[in-house]
Design an enzyme around this catalytic site. Structure first.
Site, mmCIF file in Angstrom:
data_model
loop_
_atom_site.group_PDB
_atom_site.id
_atom_site.type_symbol
_atom_site.label_atom_id
_atom_site.label_comp_id
_atom_site.label_asym_id
_atom_site.label_seq_id
_atom_site.Cartn_x
_atom_site.Cartn_y
_atom_site.Cartn_z
ATOM 1 N N HIS A 1 44.566 42.209 45.560
ATOM 2 C CA HIS A 1 43.310 42.760 45.726
ATOM 3 C C HIS A 1 42.538 42.434 46.918
ATOM 4 O O HIS A 1 41.496 41.614 46.839
ATOM 5 C CB HIS A 1 42.380 43.051 44.477
ATOM 6 C CG HIS A 1 43.187 43.839 43.324
ATOM 7 N ND1 HIS A 1 43.082 45.110 43.297
ATOM 8 C CD2 HIS A 1 43.934 43.380 42.501
ATOM 9 C CE1 HIS A 1 43.845 45.618 42.366
ATOM 10 N NE2 HIS A 1 44.286 44.329 41.746
ATOM 11 N N CYS B 1 48.176 46.291 44.836
ATOM 12 C CA CYS B 1 48.560 46.173 43.806
ATOM 13 C C CYS B 1 49.642 47.089 43.082
ATOM 14 O O CYS B 1 50.455 46.969 43.570
ATOM 15 C CB CYS B 1 47.341 46.055 42.726
ATOM 16 S SG CYS B 1 47.782 45.085 41.309
ATOM 17 N N GLU C 1 40.045 44.000 48.257
ATOM 18 C CA GLU C 1 38.693 44.310 48.079
ATOM 19 C C GLU C 1 38.047 43.449 47.139
ATOM 20 O O GLU C 1 36.805 43.462 46.874
ATOM 21 C CB GLU C 1 38.900 45.870 47.539
ATOM 22 C CG GLU C 1 39.079 45.897 46.105
ATOM 23 C CD GLU C 1 40.681 46.144 45.853
ATOM 24 O OE1 GLU C 1 41.446 45.669 46.517
ATOM 25 O OE2 GLU C 1 41.064 46.441 44.467
#
Lengths: 250, 200
Positions: B181, B83, B183
């Site tokens: 993202h 990001c 994650e």
């Protein structure tokens, strides 16, 4: 292209998921970590966790629940309830939130929105607005619906955007838990007046309610009772949205 | 000196817990790094990013991490930038005029047009330009107001659209920079992290 998000909401108190009607008569709806994992498995795009009694009982958000959910959850987690200042936001973010939702404290001290946006970026700050109908207009209610501010919802949403919020979580208190459909006129009036993503909340019963909310301008649809009570799964809901021509992630 | 198989640079950014949790689910123990020395020593480095461009660059310079980062990237050492961590690889950002980025990519990040919702919040479809890259086609979770429209030629880009076509990720060997993202991108993101790990 960006898809519409389907967001299950876990209202929690004392480590349990609860659900009420118009913010009242809370009943038990399960264990937060189990529900969070189940919803991600079914295709939830995000999870919202609201500690619904944190503000009215003057305590902070229950961080243990946030930590336990973060361990298992691989989708975004928005946490709200009891966020009174930057320190509370830091605490929930460190515990595992990706976004913080502010409501009562931001209304009392709008500078909080700016402070959070400057520190974490606008995309991290969800302005949660609870709306109560008043004639043809809607008023902002705070303290878990116990206090009507008599401030126009559209006006507050626009102010929140100018102050740096990154998203509006718009809940119709009149529809909350009633399963009578989202308040479409409320959604339309806010979504047309802000450039931020708007999350529809309050009243969902069927995927058709969600399709109507998206047509009214919502970028994401949130529901609680509909999923907790097993009326339909998130996977079935998203299939129905796709069949209606709504872009979703399957 | 202890080895650091995976260092996660603590830039004072917001969602470190999610990044750490994603690696722990893979069975990896990430270690937070806060200085240039540890940053150089880490076998693999994650540059996370939630916050504001100006603040993160100031933080990197204060930590003495900016030069060490540039050196790592130039030398082709394993890197995952996420990001804002991806955006600081550009030369500058419309978010903080006058603040220099690391300049790995020639581009300047721009704000999405007013014709779409800003910030972009949600899952967008990612299309890679090469078939055997770390990034595979699928939906990734984005949370950003600014974008880069082109990566450096030495990197393979993946693209997505939100009012404009923008770079969703750029990769080169064991270096992966994502606007999204991983994650927070569910199973698709977890598989992506694993492929990156295996490539390092």
């Amino acid at each position: 292209m960006l898809t519409c998000r389907v967001i299950p909401c876990l209202d929690t108190t004392d480590g349990r998921v609860v659900k009420g009607v118009r913010f009242q008569h809370l009943r038990d709806a399960g264990a937060p970590v189990e529900l969070a994992a189940r919803y991600e498995g079914e295709g939830a795009d995000e999870l919202v966790l609201l500690d619904v009694t944190a503000t009215t009982s003057s305590r902070g958000h229950a961080l243990d629940t946030v930590r336990a959910i973060r361990r298992v959850l691989a989708i975004p987690l928005t946490v709200g309830g009891g966020i009174r200042g930057v320190a509370d936001a830091v605490a929930v973010l460190e515990a595992g939130a990706d976004k913080v939702a502010v409501n009562t404290a931001a209304y009392r001290d709008p500078a909080l929105i700016t402070a959070l946006a400057e520190r974490f970026g606008a995309q991290c700050v969800t302005l949660s607005i609870d709306a109560a109908a008043a004639g043809d207009d809607w008023m902002v209610v705070v303290r878990a619906g116990t206090e009507n501010t008599l401030r126009s919802v559209v006006d507050w949403a626009r102010t929140g955007e100018a102050l740096g919020a990154g998203e509006i979580l718009l809940t119709s208190m009149d529809r909350d838990g009633t399963r009578s459909g989202y308040h479409l006129a409320l959604l339309q009036s806010v979504a047309s007046q802000v450039g931020l993503p708007v999350v529809a909340s309050g009243g969902a019963r069927t995927p058709q309610d969600m399709i109507a909310a998206i047509a009214a301008g919502a970028d994401a649809v949130l529901a609680a009772s509909m999923f907790h009570d097993g009326d339909t799964t998130i996977a079935e809901t998203k299939q129905a949205l796709r069949s209606a021509g709504v872009a979703v992630r399957l | 000196m202890t080895a650091i198989p995976l260092g996660v640079l603590d830039t004072g950014s917001a969602n470190l817990a999610s990044v750490l949790a994603a690696f722990r689910r893979m069975g990896v123990s990430p270690c937070l790094v806060r200085d240039a020395d540890a940053l150089r020593r880490a076998d693999r480095l994650v540059l996370p990013g939630v916050g504001a461009f100006g603040a993160v660059m100031a933080n990197l310079r204060t930590l003495g991490a900016a030069d060490a980062l540039t050196e790592r990237i130039t030398n082709g050492r394993p890197l995952l930038a996420i990001c804002l961590g991806f955006q600081v690889l550009g030369v500058a950002s419309a978010e903080a005029p006058g603040v220099a980025g690391l300049g790995i990519f020639g581009g300047v990040t721009q704000r999405y047009p007013a014709s779409v919702r800003v910030p972009q919040l949600g899952w967008n479809s990612v299309t890679p330009t090469r078939a055997d890259g770390v990034v595979q086609p699928g939906h990734a979770f984005f949370a950003n107001s600014y974008y880069l429209d082109a990566a450096d030629d030495a990197w393979s880009a993946s693209y997505a659209e939100h009012g404009v076509r923008f770079v969703a990720a750029a990769e080169r060997g064991s270096q992966l920079a994502c606007q999204f993202h991983p994650e927070l991108s569910g199973r698709w993101g977890a598989a992506l992290l694993q492929r990156w790990w295996d490539r390092c």
